[in-house]
Design an enzyme around this catalytic site. Structure first.
Site, PDB file in Angstrom:
ATOM      1  N   SER A  12       0.855  -1.190   0.000  1.00 38.74           N
ATOM      2  CA  SER A  12       0.000   0.000   0.000  1.00 38.74           C
ATOM      3  C   SER A  12       0.887   1.234   0.000  1.00 38.74           C
ATOM      4  O   SER A  12       1.793   1.344   0.835  1.00 38.74           O
ATOM      5  CB  SER A  12      -0.903   0.018   1.234  1.00 38.74           C
ATOM      6  OG  SER A  12      -1.808  -1.061   1.217  1.00 38.74           O
ATOM      7  N   ASN A  14       1.062   4.060   1.317  1.00 35.34           N
ATOM      8  CA  ASN A  14       0.724   4.997   2.390  1.00 35.34           C
ATOM      9  C   ASN A  14       1.926   5.258   3.294  1.00 35.34           C
ATOM     10  O   ASN A  14       1.785   5.714   4.419  1.00 35.34           O
ATOM     11  CB  ASN A  14      -0.460   4.477   3.207  1.00 35.34           C
ATOM     12  CG  ASN A  14      -0.234   3.071   3.755  1.00 35.34           C
ATOM     13  OD1 ASN A  14       0.890   2.561   3.723  1.00 35.34           O
ATOM     14  ND2 ASN A  14      -1.278   2.449   4.252  1.00 35.34           N
ATOM     15  N   SER A 265       7.230  -1.038  11.319  1.00 36.63           N
ATOM     16  CA  SER A 265       6.116  -0.204  10.913  1.00 36.63           C
ATOM     17  C   SER A 265       6.594   0.853   9.938  1.00 36.63           C
ATOM     18  O   SER A 265       7.731   1.324  10.018  1.00 36.63           O
ATOM     19  CB  SER A 265       5.476   0.463  12.133  1.00 36.63           C
ATOM     20  OG  SER A 265       4.559   1.472  11.755  1.00 36.63           O
ATOM     21  N   LYS A 266       5.714   1.247   9.008  1.00 35.72           N
ATOM     22  CA  LYS A 266       6.072   2.302   8.060  1.00 35.72           C
ATOM     23  C   LYS A 266       6.336   3.630   8.762  1.00 35.72           C
ATOM     24  O   LYS A 266       7.027   4.489   8.223  1.00 35.72           O
ATOM     25  CB  LYS A 266       4.947   2.487   7.037  1.00 35.72           C
ATOM     26  CG  LYS A 266       4.833   1.356   6.032  1.00 35.72           C
ATOM     27  CD  LYS A 266       3.691   1.612   5.067  1.00 35.72           C
ATOM     28  CE  LYS A 266       3.589   0.487   4.047  1.00 35.72           C
ATOM     29  NZ  LYS A 266       2.450   0.671   3.133  1.00 35.72           N
ATOM     30  N   SER A 267       5.777   3.790   9.949  1.00 32.98           N
ATOM     31  CA  SER A 267       5.969   5.044  10.672  1.00 32.98           C
ATOM     32  C   SER A 267       7.384   5.189  11.217  1.00 32.98           C
ATOM     33  O   SER A 267       7.812   6.283  11.563  1.00 32.98           O
ATOM     34  CB  SER A 267       4.961   5.143  11.827  1.00 32.98           C
ATOM     35  OG  SER A 267       5.154   4.089  12.744  1.00 32.98           O
TER      36      SER A 267
END
Length: 298
Positions: A12, A14, A265-267
């Site tokens: 994704s 995002n 995590s992408k964060s």
């Protein structure tokens, strides 16, 4: 004549890809290459509020750096909302979905109220509280009037009715291992998820519905993904049975974790593929990092 096997990597856009994404992409590519199969890239961008073109560009750049190639054109979910709507309409015609009007805040308050009285509320495998079921039996004329008034709503699967409509036990063939070591023939337990969302105001299709439709339409034979999605397979098997879609093989692999043992995590931008590239690490060097978590590319 044996059927050509088809693998896919479906990120994704995002956020930036992290090391865990790199492992999953490289594993799918290696498995496809090893059996003379096909490797597909799919962009799962149903969440239009969070998905951005710059993240998609970064995904393509990272995958190219990893040395991966894929078939074109790339499928983007945002270009196929009509197909997901057709599937939802079919489930509606079967009487298996209903409009749900409770907001996240209302659900949170309801659950808190029940639990404050000592009544534990059931939760799904991810720990989220199950959606209340009272709206299943609301009169259609009433809900239709609310919808006509513009009242915000999602469409949810009536899980009990859906399971009853399958007419038998659901299973899948697991080539990897689940969280508790599950492998081989696994019995699906979609009821653990309650009445899952299939469509909501800010996303015309849910992850569960769109990924099931896409895998079938793209002829995916082998779904290879992280063990964090192991339990979601139960919902996908249910939707496959309800919509008369083929059943792929499944293989859930272990996760690449941070130095503190947490799931990436992408964060956390420091775990991004781009950060490793900027630090001078080669794609081959990633294998050493994968091995740290007991992960291999075959």
């Amino acid at each position: 004549m044996s059927k050509t096997r088809v693998f896919r990597f479906a990120p994704s856009p995002n956020g930036l890809l992290h090391l865990g994404h790199a492992y999953s992409a490289m594993l799918n590519h290696a498995l496809a290459d090893g059996c003379g199969g096909r490797f597909l890239l799919r962009i799962e961008d149903i969440d239009q509020a969070r998905c951005r073109p710059e993240y998609e560009e970064a995904i393509l750049r990272d995958l190219c750096w990893l040395g991966l190639g894929w078939e074109t054109p790339v499928r983007r979910q945002s270009e196929h909302f009509d197909l997901y709507q057709q599937a939802l309409d079919r489930l509606r015609a079967l009487g298996l979905v209903y409009p749900a009007f409770l907001s996240r805040g209302q659900i949170r308050d309801l659950v808190a109220s029940k639990e404050a009285k000592g009544r534990p509320w059931p939760r799904d495998p991810d720990g989220a509280p199950l959606y209340p079921t009272e709206e299943r039996s609301l009169d259609a004329s009433l809900t239709g009037a609310w919808i006509a008034e513009g009242r915000q709503h999602a469409w949810r699967l009536n899980m009990d009715a859906a399971i009853a409509a399958t007419g038998g036990r659901l299973t899948w063939q697991e080539g990897g291992r689940g969280p508790a070591g599950e492998s081989g023939t696994v019995v699906a337990e979609p009821q653990r998820w309650g009445d899952v969302i299939l469509s909501r105001p800010d996303a015309p299709s849910s992850y569960h519905l769109s990924v099931t439709i896409d895998d079938a339409l793209q002829g995916v034979t082998d779904v290879v993904r992280g063990v964090d999605l192991f339990h979601a397979t139960s919902v996908h098997r249910l939707l496959q049975r309800l919509l008369d879609l083929p059943e792929p093989r499944y293989r859930h692999h272990g996760l690449v974790r941070g130095s503190d043992g947490r799931k990436l995590s992408k964060s956390n931008r420091d775990t991004g593929i781009a950060a490793y590239r900027a630090a001078g690490l080669s794609p081959a060097g990633l294998r050493t990092l994968f091995a740290r978590d007991g992960l291999v590319l075959h």
